[in-house]
Design a protein around this motif. Structure first.
Motif, PDB file in Angstrom:
ATOM      1  N   ASN A 198       0.755  -1.284   0.106  1.00  0.00           N
ATOM      2  CA  ASN A 198      -0.202   0.087  -0.054  1.00  0.00           C
ATOM      3  C   ASN A 198       0.904   1.201  -0.088  1.00  0.00           C
ATOM      4  OD1 ASN A 198      -2.250  -1.326  -0.329  1.00  0.00           O
ATOM      5  ND2 ASN A 198      -3.080  -0.990   1.938  1.00  0.00           N
ATOM      6  N   CYS A 199       1.945   1.367  -0.702  1.00  0.00           N
ATOM      7  CA  CYS A 199       2.577   2.531  -0.976  1.00  0.00           C
ATOM      8  C   CYS A 199       2.735   2.858  -2.248  1.00  0.00           C
ATOM      9  CB  CYS A 199       4.144   2.485  -0.309  1.00  0.00           C
ATOM     10  SG  CYS A 199       5.133   1.216  -0.774  1.00  0.00           S
ATOM     11  N   ALA A 200       3.439   3.573  -2.813  1.00  0.00           N
ATOM     12  CA  ALA A 200       3.201   4.218  -4.218  1.00  0.00           C
ATOM     13  C   ALA A 200       3.604   3.139  -5.248  1.00  0.00           C
ATOM     14  CB  ALA A 200       4.184   5.358  -4.450  1.00  0.00           C
ATOM     15  N   TRP A 201       4.404   2.241  -4.784  1.00  0.00           N
ATOM     16  CA  TRP A 201       5.037   1.132  -5.885  1.00  0.00           C
ATOM     17  C   TRP A 201       4.521  -0.180  -5.638  1.00  0.00           C
ATOM     18  CZ3 TRP A 201       8.168   3.509  -2.370  1.00  0.00           C
ATOM     19  CH2 TRP A 201       8.716   2.544  -1.556  1.00  0.00           C
ATOM     20  N   HIS A 202       3.783  -0.306  -4.619  1.00  0.00           N
ATOM     21  CA  HIS A 202       3.243  -1.722  -4.077  1.00  0.00           C
ATOM     22  C   HIS A 202       1.877  -1.664  -3.717  1.00  0.00           C
ATOM     23  CE1 HIS A 202       6.577  -5.137  -2.968  1.00  0.00           C
ATOM     24  NE2 HIS A 202       6.042  -5.097  -4.314  1.00  0.00           N
ATOM     25  N   PRO A 203       0.827  -1.041  -4.406  1.00  0.00           N
ATOM     26  CA  PRO A 203      -0.467  -1.082  -4.021  1.00  0.00           C
ATOM     27  C   PRO A 203      -1.131  -2.778  -3.828  1.00  0.00           C
ATOM     28  CG  PRO A 203      -0.314  -0.715  -6.641  1.00  0.00           C
ATOM     29  CD  PRO A 203       0.994  -0.849  -5.758  1.00  0.00           C
ATOM     30  N   VAL A 204      -2.054  -2.910  -3.068  1.00  0.00           N
ATOM     31  CA  VAL A 204      -2.475  -4.234  -2.753  1.00  0.00           C
ATOM     32  C   VAL A 204      -3.771  -4.191  -3.608  1.00  0.00           C
ATOM     33  CG1 VAL A 204      -3.220  -5.951  -1.204  1.00  0.00           C
ATOM     34  CG2 VAL A 204      -1.158  -4.822  -0.675  1.00  0.00           C
ATOM     35  N   GLN A 205      -4.016  -4.912  -4.429  1.00  0.00           N
ATOM     36  CA  GLN A 205      -5.390  -5.242  -5.058  1.00  0.00           C
ATOM     37  C   GLN A 205      -5.847  -6.857  -4.887  1.00  0.00           C
ATOM     38  OE1 GLN A 205      -7.157  -2.715  -6.310  1.00  0.00           O
ATOM     39  NE2 GLN A 205      -5.435  -1.362  -6.103  1.00  0.00           N
ATOM     40  N   THR A 206      -4.887  -7.638  -4.432  1.00  0.00           N
ATOM     41  CA  THR A 206      -5.133  -9.022  -4.300  1.00  0.00           C
ATOM     42  C   THR A 206      -4.016  -9.775  -3.213  1.00  0.00           C
ATOM     43  OG1 THR A 206      -3.839  -9.928  -6.251  1.00  0.00           O
ATOM     44  CG2 THR A 206      -6.247  -9.194  -6.753  1.00  0.00           C
ATOM     45  N   VAL A 207      -4.593 -10.882  -2.674  1.00  0.00           N
ATOM     46  CA  VAL A 207      -3.537 -11.303  -1.809  1.00  0.00           C
ATOM     47  C   VAL A 207      -3.666 -12.839  -2.376  1.00  0.00           C
ATOM     48  CG1 VAL A 207      -2.903 -12.020   0.458  1.00  0.00           C
ATOM     49  CG2 VAL A 207      -3.918  -9.847   0.092  1.00  0.00           C
ATOM     50  N   ARG A 208      -2.603 -13.238  -3.209  1.00  0.00           N
ATOM     51  CA  ARG A 208      -2.554 -14.495  -3.766  1.00  0.00           C
ATOM     52  C   ARG A 208      -1.414 -15.272  -3.576  1.00  0.00           C
ATOM     53  NH1 ARG A 208      -5.504 -14.616  -9.300  1.00  0.00           N
ATOM     54  NH2 ARG A 208      -3.786 -15.852  -9.773  1.00  0.00           N
ATOM     55  N   ALA A 209      -1.326 -16.418  -3.361  1.00  0.00           N
ATOM     56  CA  ALA A 209       0.137 -17.281  -3.281  1.00  0.00           C
ATOM     57  C   ALA A 209       0.808 -17.352  -4.256  1.00  0.00           C
ATOM     58  CB  ALA A 209      -0.383 -18.522  -2.831  1.00  0.00           C
ATOM     59  N   ASP A 210       0.408 -16.753  -5.642  1.00  0.00           N
ATOM     60  CA  ASP A 210       1.224 -17.025  -6.865  1.00  0.00           C
ATOM     61  C   ASP A 210       1.789 -15.678  -7.378  1.00  0.00           C
ATOM     62  OD1 ASP A 210      -1.120 -15.811  -7.665  1.00  0.00           O
ATOM     63  OD2 ASP A 210      -1.628 -17.068  -9.207  1.00  0.00           O
TER      64      ASP A 210
END
Length: 261
Positions: A70-82
């Motif tokens: 959740n910062c400028a370069w690492h937004p979280v849209q999904t939490v997936r194991a792949d």
């Protein structure tokens, strides 16, 4: 017993939330604030390897510099194991490991990333490079040739080499910016610096900058200097907690080189 919340509060006492950039995400990002902590792992980056190391070494908390999400370069849209980020978050949640991240607030804090970087490179009388308290300016005890200084940077920061451009000036008044601080080149020039040590410089930074020696020593080496200091502060504040530095160092995928003139 020490809790995650108590450790977060202590870290905010050192690096207050208000010092963080507006786009940044700092503080407790994963886990239960009331969880008991007996062992902490300190790392620059919270990678899948660091998460695995925390589990293997019996840590209930990771304190990292770079935010895990959740910062400028690492937004979280999904939490997936792949995918990489999903694997990291899944491992933390399944293992009950909390994560506190102190990023640009720790860059700006007194005794934080940039103060330690300046001290590591032998700079005295440190001043702020920017109004946001990012970066520092200091002086060497005596003026030295640029190539001599570059070799000192390699040795002191433990980097595998570096990139640099010679502006034809010896090194005495030096600006430092841990991590990617190329955007602050104008401030270094305006402050009368002869040299700027930072990382992630672009081709045009080297091409267009005049009158300033530029040294790109790598993102990891210029910021990892904070991890031992972070470990030591936590250990002093919480003597009943075992505080460790991660051995899962971030990959330096670029092999920097230095060429003698």
């Amino acid at each position: 017993m020490t809790t995650v919340r108590e450790i977060e509060s202590f870290l905010y006492g050192w690096a207050p939330r208000e010092l963080a950039e507006s786009w940044d995400n700092v503080g407790l990002l994963v886990g239960d604030p009331e969880a008991t902590v007996e062992r902490v792992l300190v790392a620059l980056d919270l990678t899948p390897q660091v998460a695995e190391e925390a589990l293997e070494r019996g840590c209930q908390l990771i304190v990292a510099h770079h935010p895990v999400m959740n910062c400028a370069w690492h937004p979280v849209q999904t939490v997936r194991a792949d995918d990489r980020q999903g694997r990291t978050l899944t491992a933390l949640l399944r293992g009950g490991v909390a994560a506190i991240c102190m990023h640009t607030n720790l860059d700006a804090a007194e005794g934080g990333v940039n103060d330690i970087l300046a001290e590591k490179l032998g700079l005295t009388q440190p001043e702020m490079l920017t109004e946001e308290k990012i970066g520092r300016i200091g002086t060497l005890k005596c003026e030295i040739p640029l190539v001599e200084f570059t070799h000192s940077v390699i040795e002191l920061l433990g980097c595998n080499g570096l990139r640099y451009v010679d502006a034809g000036r010896p090194v005495h008044r030096v600006a430092v910016g841990g991590g990617a601080c190329g955007c602050y080149i104008p401030q270094a020039v305006a402050a009368g610096c002869d040299t700027f040590v930072t990382s992630d410089l672009k081709y045009n930074d080297f091409l267009d900058t005049e009158g300033l020696n530029l040294i790109d020593a790598g993102h990891f080496p210029t910021e990892n200097v904070v991890c031992p200091a972070l470990r030591d502060r936590l250990q002093r504040a919480f003597p009943a907690v075992d505080v460790l530095c991660s051995t899962s160092h971030s990959r330096e995928i670029i092999q920097y080189c230095i060429k003698e003139k």
